[in-house]
Design a protein around this motif. Sequence first.
Motif, mmCIF file in Angstrom:
data_model
loop_
_atom_site.group_PDB
_atom_site.id
_atom_site.type_symbol
_atom_site.label_atom_id
_atom_site.label_comp_id
_atom_site.label_asym_id
_atom_site.label_seq_id
_atom_site.Cartn_x
_atom_site.Cartn_y
_atom_site.Cartn_z
ATOM 1 N N GLY A 1 12.673 -6.013 -38.360
ATOM 2 C CA GLY A 1 13.136 -5.571 -36.992
ATOM 3 C C GLY A 1 14.472 -5.066 -37.149
ATOM 4 N N SER A 2 15.121 -5.070 -38.340
ATOM 5 C CA SER A 2 16.489 -4.095 -38.291
ATOM 6 C C SER A 2 16.200 -2.705 -38.205
ATOM 7 N N THR A 3 16.975 -1.851 -37.276
ATOM 8 C CA THR A 3 16.894 -0.523 -37.163
ATOM 9 C C THR A 3 18.324 0.143 -37.520
ATOM 10 N N ASP A 4 18.077 1.433 -37.975
ATOM 11 C CA ASP A 4 18.863 2.248 -38.341
ATOM 12 C C ASP A 4 18.533 3.591 -37.765
ATOM 13 N N TYR A 5 19.564 4.361 -37.225
ATOM 14 C CA TYR A 5 19.366 5.728 -36.540
ATOM 15 C C TYR A 5 20.286 6.731 -37.034
#
Length: 129
Positions: free
Chosen positions: A56-60
């Motif tokens: 669930g780790s996100t990066d944008y």
Amino acid sequence: QVQVVESGGGLVQSGGSLRLSCVASGSKFFSIDDMGWYRQAPGKQRELVASITKDGSTDYADFVKGRFAISSDNDKNMVFLQMSSLRPEDTGVYYCKVGWGDLEMDYVARPYYKREDSWGKGTQVTVSS
């Protein structure tokens, strides 16, 4: 081999919203490590928009922070990109990339985790001004 299919693109006015979907499938068992959305505008290189790992780790990318949101359904091998406050410069082909792996045997029959990336064919997003 893992197949990746995107959907949800289309034509929208500036300030509007779209939700992209991506599903990964294969003929044998595979484990997804991460999924991401990339985009390519005409005459430009493909660039990362957002990614999410299996935990669930996100990066944008900076240019979508606060406007786009990535999410996933691990049970269904799907990833979504909710795009809001769209701008004409968001126009492009949006591609889904799936990082996956499975156990393979090396030349002396030892198991190892083999990782690969699979890409979809893309979905067109056009934002009119």
